[in-house]
Design a protein around this motif. Structure first.
Motif, short mmCIF file in Angstrom:
data_model
loop_
_atom_site.label_atom_id
_atom_site.label_comp_id
_atom_site.label_asym_id
_atom_site.label_seq_id
_atom_site.Cartn_x
_atom_site.Cartn_y
_atom_site.Cartn_z
N VAL A 1 -14.09 0.58 -5.71
CA VAL A 1 -13.83 1.67 -5.57
C VAL A 1 -12.69 1.84 -4.58
N GLY A 2 -11.35 2.30 -4.69
CA GLY A 2 -10.22 2.03 -3.80
C GLY A 2 -9.50 3.46 -3.63
N ILE A 3 -8.96 3.55 -2.64
CA ILE A 3 -8.16 4.59 -2.29
C ILE A 3 -6.84 4.16 -1.79
N ILE A 4 -5.64 3.99 -2.64
CA ILE A 4 -4.37 3.30 -2.68
C ILE A 4 -3.66 4.55 -2.22
N ASN A 5 -2.71 3.87 -1.08
CA ASN A 5 -1.72 4.80 -0.80
C ASN A 5 -0.36 4.20 -1.43
N ASP B 1 12.75 5.07 -7.68
CA ASP B 1 12.15 5.51 -8.80
C ASP B 1 11.56 4.11 -9.36
N GLN B 2 12.13 3.25 -8.73
CA GLN B 2 11.29 1.80 -9.62
C GLN B 2 10.43 1.05 -8.50
N VAL B 3 10.69 0.77 -7.36
CA VAL B 3 9.77 0.16 -6.65
C VAL B 3 9.01 0.79 -5.59
N ASN B 4 7.72 0.65 -5.32
CA ASN B 4 6.75 1.24 -4.55
C ASN B 4 5.88 0.40 -3.90
N PHE B 5 5.38 0.60 -2.43
CA PHE B 5 4.48 -0.16 -1.87
C PHE B 5 3.13 0.28 -1.85
N HIS B 6 2.11 -0.49 -2.04
CA HIS B 6 0.57 0.03 -2.07
C HIS B 6 -0.27 -0.67 -0.94
N LEU B 7 -1.07 0.23 -0.29
CA LEU B 7 -1.88 -0.22 0.68
C LEU B 7 -3.09 0.44 0.91
N GLY B 8 -4.30 0.10 0.84
CA GLY B 8 -5.42 0.95 1.16
C GLY B 8 -6.75 0.07 1.15
N PRO B 9 -7.71 0.89 1.57
CA PRO B 9 -9.06 0.12 1.43
C PRO B 9 -9.87 0.24 0.40
#
Length: 200
Positions: free
Chosen positions: A103-107, A113-121
């Motif tokens: 179970v995660g909470i991703i920011n 519109d194309q590229v995104n960065f993911h970070l989370g516990p």
């Protein structure tokens, strides 16, 4: 410190006010390439699959709760097996498999519109294993990048690092220089995600 916290609050508040909030569910899945840290071993290939809800709070930010089934572990790890009938211990290389519901909470921070960065516990609950482990839960962090191929389909790559010692050192060879006493999950994930459009 207070200035940084205040600036973060202002940033997210502006993002919410500037864009219409939307929620879209989705599915994700792909390849796990995992090992256990402090163990001289090979990476093990397996899979992950799950779902998520993308809560877009602004043009630059999306909050994405996730639930994922993930198979992890390591390959060719030196394990000690003890035979109580002849009081002898044998050492052999084995593949270790540990599965979790994660179970995660991703920011997600959207560069464009194309590229995104993911970070989370992440909080992982063990659902299966082929060897005794120290803990039935794991706490981990993940970071990665995503590329939107279309409005719905994306390619994702992440690194995931656990914090909990998951392998009981009793099962490792006591004379082996190839195994440490603090063995945590470490893996790369490469896969696809598909976000569904919700019509009002």
């Amino acid at each position: 410190m207070k200035t940084t916290f205040f600036a973060a609050i202002v940033f997210f508040s502006v993002q919410i006010l500037q864009a219409q909030v939307s929620f879209k569910p989705g599915l994700r899945g792909g390849l796990n390439i995992s090992k256990l840290t402090q163990a001289e071993s090979s990476f093990k290939a397996d899979f992950y699959i799950g779902g998520y809800g993308a809560l877009k709070l602004g043009k630059l930010y999306t909050l994405q709760p996730e639930i994922t089934y993930t198979n992890q572990g390591g390959k060719d790890i030196e394990i000690q097996n003890y035979n109580y009938e002849n009081n002898q211990a044998t050492v052999q290389n084995e593949s270790i498999s540990i599965s979790y519901v994660s179970v995660g909470i991703i920011n997600k921070f959207n560069f464009n519109d194309q590229v995104n960065f993911h970070l989370g516990p992440l909080f992982d609950i063990q659902t299966g294993r082929n060897i005794y482990s120290n803990s039935e839960v794991d706490i981990a962090f993940t970071a990665g990048l995503g590329y939107n191929v279309t409005n719905n389909l994306a390619v994702e790559g992440r690194i995931k690092k656990g914090l909990v010692d998951v392998l009981d050192s009793y099962y490792t060879s006591s004379n082996s220089p190839f195994m440490g006493s603090y063995n945590t999950n470490f893996l790369f994930q490469l896969g696809l995600s598909y976000t569904f459009d919700i019509k009002n």
